[in-house]
Design an enzyme around this catalytic site. Structure first.
Site, short mmCIF file in Angstrom:
data_model
loop_
_atom_site.label_atom_id
_atom_site.label_comp_id
_atom_site.label_asym_id
_atom_site.label_seq_id
_atom_site.Cartn_x
_atom_site.Cartn_y
_atom_site.Cartn_z
N LEU A 55 25.23 -66.03 -59.75
CA LEU A 55 26.02 -64.82 -59.93
C LEU A 55 27.39 -65.24 -60.47
CD1 LEU A 55 25.35 -62.84 -56.61
CD2 LEU A 55 24.30 -62.46 -58.85
N ASP A 56 28.01 -64.39 -61.30
CA ASP A 56 29.38 -64.65 -61.74
C ASP A 56 30.27 -64.86 -60.53
OD1 ASP A 56 28.64 -64.35 -64.34
OD2 ASP A 56 29.42 -62.31 -64.55
N MET A 57 31.31 -65.65 -60.69
CA MET A 57 32.24 -65.90 -59.58
C MET A 57 32.76 -64.60 -58.99
SD MET A 57 35.82 -68.03 -59.58
CE MET A 57 36.73 -66.75 -60.46
N THR B 253 31.40 -61.63 -59.00
CA THR B 253 30.36 -60.73 -58.51
C THR B 253 29.92 -61.14 -57.12
OG1 THR B 253 29.57 -60.41 -60.78
CG2 THR B 253 28.08 -59.78 -59.01
N HIS C 96 27.63 -62.49 -68.10
CA HIS C 96 28.46 -61.29 -68.18
C HIS C 96 27.72 -60.07 -68.75
CE1 HIS C 96 32.42 -63.85 -68.34
NE2 HIS C 96 31.71 -64.06 -67.25
#
Length: 563
Positions: free
Chosen positions: A406-408, A410, A504
């Site tokens: 997961l994105d940092m 999120t 993203h």
């Protein structure tokens, strides 16, 4: 020659109540200083009302190409101790490099007396010469003729080969029927048949040569024209490269110590060893260059976007942005050398003080609820991450642990594989897209439709990582289905179902003008920063890696309670 008095702007409003910044702005990630906000507001008011020049920002009824622009303001103190600010724009504005009130470019390529202007004339002449050579109708005529000749050659040779094969069969039959003849007659027959075979080979070789000569004659004429084109291309490439290197040498940048470096020297240690296109034309280097050259002391800086967003990027009108990494980072590293700056947030651990909740665990896998601003895997500067925490918590685990990321920024559910076999099984499910993922996101605006899907291909922005671009030529397929969960007067809560897992993807698909055109709240890359990114991986459905039982995990989030 521009001087400080031409570009130094005094504040129109009172600023006595504001404290000066203690350190200069970290240019790649920052909150604008209040004085920079005032300067930006004054510049924006000018842009909204000025009649000195015309440029279509895509905000009104102007015709022609729409070109939004990045503008910058630099808070400075002059030699008399007075506070003011400088203004700049990236690239050209209204087809000009020099406009009253804005700092000049580091090098004015548009000046008529510039070597660049003369060099471009030479390049344009070569381009025109190349276009003339490429449009020569003889090229198309000779290409078509050569193609036809080669087809005719193949047909004629195939026909003769077929005839030779048939004759070979007949000779074989004649030899078989000659068994009743005498020894001398058989010998004479074999000699005669051998001569026929040799004669056919000569005929075939002669036919090959005849066609080859015809083809070569046409090919020589075509090659002559193509060689001329290749020579022009080579000459143009040589001239272009020489002009580029000469141009890079003209872009010379100062720092507060008076050290001067040109683009060639600044980028010599970069991966490409040469500057990217447009390097040195951004607002930030222009502002600092003018300040240093005029003896002004830079105190703080801010850059904002004005106008419609480009088709590939996501830029919000009036939003503030950090300087780009690819073009500006090497330049600003030199220009800001020795200046005390705000801390680089990328060097701090965003996961400090945060716990990682495990919501399910057995002998082969675990499901964790990752907090927002928490790395999935170690970064360049920060090692604390889901991986590091899991490694410490399960020291006997085998395999790479991390199955997906997961994105940092999120939050939400991640599956962790505790054995190599489990990792392989889970990875196959993600690759086959049998894992069901549902995200909840809150966007800054009201979505009118109830559901829909977005297909916008994505690729990394090589000049400004980690940003992503929408690119139909080189981008990777990215597909998102969305559904409205709840609306307020100014926001919409969505369910997002990513069919692909691009970097993203959900953030870009929400913010891009061809997506929902509404950024996720708190998106510091594609919208506006808030206390957190309102994006949460809420549901994860997958098959257990050993039992293959279908498992469903769900963790809700209340964005309003996470301030």
């Amino acid at each position: 020659m521009y001087s400080a008095q031409h570009c130094f702007t005094s504040f129109k409003s009172a600023i006595d109540q504001y404290q000066l910044p203690e350190r200069f702005t970290f240019p790649f990630y920052y909150e604008p200083h209040p004085l920079c906000l005032i300067a930006a507001n004054e510049l924006q008011q000018y842009l909204s009302t000025q009649t000195d020049w015309q440029h279509n920002f895509g905000l009104g009824e102007d015709s022609g190409p729409v070109i939004g622009k990045m503008f910058g303001v630099l808070l400075v103190r002059n030699q008399n101790g007075e506070l003011g600010y400088l203004s700049a724009f990236s690239g050209k504005l209204a087809e000009q490099n020099l406009l009253n009130g804005f700092v000049p470019p580091v090098f004015d390529m548009l000046a008529q007396e510039s070597f660049f202007h003369v060099g471009m004339q030479t390049l344009n002449q070569l381009t025109a010469k190349l276009q003339t050579a490429q449009s020569n109708p003889d090229i198309e005529r000779l290409t078509a003729k050569l193609t036809t000749l080669r087809q005719q050659q193949d047909t004629a040779l195939d026909a003769m080969r077929a005839e030779i094969i048939e004759n070979r069969k007949i000779r074989k039959q004649r030899r078989a029927h000659a068994q009743q003849l005498s020894t001398n007659e058989i010998a004479e027959l074999n000699i005669m048949l051998g001569k026929e075979s040799v004669a056919e080979k000569f005929r075939l070789n002669s036919l090959k040569l005849e066609w080859q000569q015809q083809c070569d004659a046409v090919k020589d004429q075509l090659d002559s024209l193509l060689t001329e084109i290749a020579a022009i291309k080579a000459e143009r490439a040589l001239q272009s490269n020489s002009l580029q290197q000469q141009l890079f040498a003209q872009y010379q940048f100062l720092n507060q110590a008076g050290e001067l470096k040109d683009l060639n020297e600044i980028f010599k240690d970069s991966p490409t060893q040469q500057p990217p296109a447009g390097a040195g034309e951004c607002a930030a280097p222009k502002l600092l260059q003018f300040a240093f050259s005029q003896g002004l002391t830079p105190l703080a800086m801010a850059e904002f976007w004005w106008g419609a967003s480009p088709k590939s990027e996501i830029r919000q009108h009036k939003n503030f942005y950090g300087s780009c990494q690819g073009k500006c980072q090497p330049i600003l590293s030199h220009m800001l050398k020795g200046i005390e700056m705000d801390a680089n947030p990328l060097l701090t651990n965003p996961a400090a003080g945060k716990s990682l909740e495990i919501i399910y665990q057995d002998e082969v896998m675990a499901i964790v609820n990752k907090p927002a601003e928490f790395l999935s895997v170690p970064g360049k500067n920060v090692t604390d991450s889901v991986y590091a925490r899991m490694k410490a918590m399960f020291p006997q685990a085998t395999g790479p642990l991390i199955v997906h990321r997961l994105d940092m920024s999120t939050s939400g559910l991640m599956v962790i594989a505790l054995t190599s076999e489990a990792n392989k099984s889970l990875a196959k499910q993600f690759i086959a897209r049998t894992v069901e993922k549902r995200y909840v996101a809150q966007v800054a605006g009201v979505v009118k439709q109830q559901n829909g899907e977005i297909k916008l291909p994505l690729r990394g922005d090589i000049d400004d990582r980690p940003r992503q671009l929408v690119c139909f030529e080189h981008g990777k397929h990215a597909h998102t289905y969305w559904q409205v969960k709840q609306r307020t007067e100014s926001t919409t809560l969505l369910y997002l179902y990513p069919h692909t897992g691009r970097t993203h993807q959900l953030r870009v698909h929400c913010a891009h003008q061809d997506g929902l055109a509404l950024p996720i709240i708190g998106d510091d890359l594609y919208g506006q920063k808030s206390h957190r990114l309102h994006l949460h991986a809420q549901q994860l459905v997958l098959n257990h890696p050993l039992t293959y039982e279908r498992l469903s995990f769900e963790v809700d989030v209340d964005f309003s309670q996470e301030a």
